[in-house]
Scaffold this motif. Structure first.
Motif, mmCIF file in Angstrom:
data_model
loop_
_atom_site.group_PDB
_atom_site.id
_atom_site.type_symbol
_atom_site.label_atom_id
_atom_site.label_comp_id
_atom_site.label_asym_id
_atom_site.label_seq_id
_atom_site.Cartn_x
_atom_site.Cartn_y
_atom_site.Cartn_z
ATOM 1 N N GLN A 45 -29.705 -17.262 68.492
ATOM 2 C CA GLN A 45 -28.869 -17.911 69.194
ATOM 3 C C GLN A 45 -27.698 -17.063 69.945
ATOM 4 O OE1 GLN A 45 -27.418 -21.345 66.782
ATOM 5 N NE2 GLN A 45 -28.976 -22.672 67.370
ATOM 6 N N VAL A 46 -27.332 -17.316 71.107
ATOM 7 C CA VAL A 46 -26.359 -16.714 71.709
ATOM 8 C C VAL A 46 -25.250 -17.802 72.522
ATOM 9 C CG1 VAL A 46 -27.525 -14.844 72.062
ATOM 10 C CG2 VAL A 46 -27.277 -16.679 73.892
ATOM 11 N N GLY A 51 -19.618 -22.463 76.152
ATOM 12 C CA GLY A 51 -19.411 -22.419 74.739
ATOM 13 C C GLY A 51 -20.380 -22.843 73.665
ATOM 14 N N VAL A 52 -21.422 -23.532 74.239
ATOM 15 C CA VAL A 52 -22.521 -24.068 73.401
ATOM 16 C C VAL A 52 -23.721 -23.076 73.103
ATOM 17 C CG1 VAL A 52 -24.269 -26.137 73.274
ATOM 18 C CG2 VAL A 52 -22.038 -26.549 74.296
ATOM 19 N N ALA A 53 -24.030 -23.152 71.957
ATOM 20 C CA ALA A 53 -24.782 -22.289 71.524
ATOM 21 C C ALA A 53 -26.318 -22.369 72.392
ATOM 22 C CB ALA A 53 -25.435 -22.383 70.219
ATOM 23 N N VAL A 54 -26.851 -21.204 72.701
ATOM 24 C CA VAL A 54 -28.312 -21.211 73.639
ATOM 25 C C VAL A 54 -29.279 -20.627 72.599
ATOM 26 C CG1 VAL A 54 -29.382 -20.369 75.369
ATOM 27 C CG2 VAL A 54 -27.208 -21.162 75.830
ATOM 28 N N ASP A 55 -30.509 -21.436 72.508
ATOM 29 C CA ASP A 55 -31.591 -21.050 71.633
ATOM 30 C C ASP A 55 -32.290 -20.019 72.575
ATOM 31 O OD1 ASP A 55 -31.156 -22.104 69.132
ATOM 32 O OD2 ASP A 55 -31.251 -24.134 70.150
ATOM 33 N N LEU A 56 -32.704 -18.830 72.157
ATOM 34 C CA LEU A 56 -33.670 -18.109 72.987
ATOM 35 C C LEU A 56 -34.875 -17.942 72.133
ATOM 36 C CD1 LEU A 56 -30.993 -15.425 73.956
ATOM 37 C CD2 LEU A 56 -31.625 -17.241 75.213
ATOM 38 N N HIS A 57 -35.234 -18.470 71.130
ATOM 39 C CA HIS A 57 -36.516 -18.030 70.158
ATOM 40 C C HIS A 57 -36.825 -19.470 69.705
ATOM 41 C CE1 HIS A 57 -38.845 -17.122 66.626
ATOM 42 N NE2 HIS A 57 -39.460 -16.470 67.502
#
Length: 341
Positions: A45-46, A51-57
């Protein structure tokens, strides 16, 4: 590959339905979570622009999914990647039988460490606060069809590049701790997704390869030179649309920085995820669009850096690169880079 700033990160223990995990966090808010089982990447996550976490995996979400290993999401592949024809091979003049899989098939998928408990290793204070290192050892007890002893270490890291891009790094190291040469070909199986896309259809894919690997109906590469179909580099799908891929690419072309960069891009946002690998360490990129996944088919795309071809254990043209002498080490270093458009 570009050096990333990873100071002042922290490692904490996590939990997935009672299964031990490890969480590495970065000061900018990025985090990754890795299961002890298989050293399997569960989350990356980044922070998003709001400001909300983004899931990349797109990893496993429960202990049940992790146990089933559908699609081998986030798996470390050792001591081989992908399939072994009929689960049999010959090495140094001796024939070996890896046996049937749990479902009765004879594919010998993705090595011997995906369901093994890895232990956390800390090399020192400076190392431990910025990386997550897990180790496991393959011994003949795991499978009599692989009568070799190989220690495998997986080191995960998080960082920010010089242009603000988020970076996830994985270094795999195999060391032959036995008395005889062992066949070893490492790989990794991450599933990537970009914000705003629930399917891969709209995404673009670029693979810097001059050859596509041709296979038979069992997805085993054809013999010898028949396995390689020449292509113009890069191989591009713009967009992927309904294309179903479970294909390997080789004869890889490094960029100006000397790394092989496979790029997944959103034409809508301009966001990209780039898988970087060293051409002399990993000669294959395998791409899987996830059509056969039980959960969320085509919801993410696997871009897999692999050292050698599928069924390398049975290919005379891979024999010299496959053998790892006693005491020697073999390394695969890869980075996944996220850039906002």
């Amino acid at each position: 590959m570009e050096t990333s700033s990873v100071t002042r990160a922290a490692v904490t223990r996590g939990d997935l339905d009672g299964q031990t995990t490890w969480v590495l966090t970065h000061p900018d808010g990025a985090l990754l979570e890795v299961a002890e089982t298989g050293a399997t990447l569960l989350r990356w996550q980044v922070p998003g622009p709001d400001g909300v976490a983004v899931d990349l995996h797109d990893g496993y979400r429960s202990a049940a999914e992790l146990a089933e290993r559908d699609g081998y999401r986030g798996a470390v592949l050792a001591p081989w990647s992908n399939r072994v024809r009929d689960a049999r091979y010959t090495f140094a003049g001796t024939s070996h039988d890896l046996g049937a899989d749990a479902d009765g098939t004879r594919e010998a998928l993705h090595g011997l460490l995906t369901d093994v408990t890895w232990r956390r290793a800390v090399a020192g204070a400076t190392d431990s606060d910025r990386t997550l290192r897990l180790t496991a050892t393959i011994t003949p007890d795991l499978n009599p069809g692989y009568p070799f002893s190989v220690e495998v270490t997986a080191t995960y890291s998080l960082g920010i590049g010089s242009f603000g891009e988020a970076r996830l790094g994985l270094e795999l190291v195999a060391r032959n701790v036995g008395d005889t040469a062992a066949p070893v070909a490492l790989g990794w199986h991450p599933y990537l997704r970009l914000p705003g896309h629930t399917r891969v259809d709209e995404l673009e894919l670029s693979v810097p390869a001059r050859a596509r690997v041709l296979t038979d109906a069992a997805l085993i590469p054809l013999a010898g030179e028949q396995a390689y179909a020449g292509t113009a580099a890069p191989v591009r799908f713009a967009p992927l649309g309904q294309t179903a891929l479970d294909d390997a690419f080789t004869n890889l072309v490094p960029d100006d920085d000397g790394v092989v960069a496979t790029v997944v891009r959103s034409p809508r946002t301009g966001d990209t995820l780039t898988v970087e690998q060293e051409p002399f360490q990993a000669r294959v990129v395998h791409v899987f669009t996830g059509d056969a996944l039980e959960r969320d088919p085509r919801g993410s795309i696997a871009v897999e850096p692999c050292q050698l071809l599928t069924d390398a254990l049975n290919r005379p043209d891979q024999a010299d690169e496959l053998a790892l002498a006693p005491g020697e080490r073999r390394q695969l270093v890869t980075d996944v880079v996220y850039r906002r458009g």
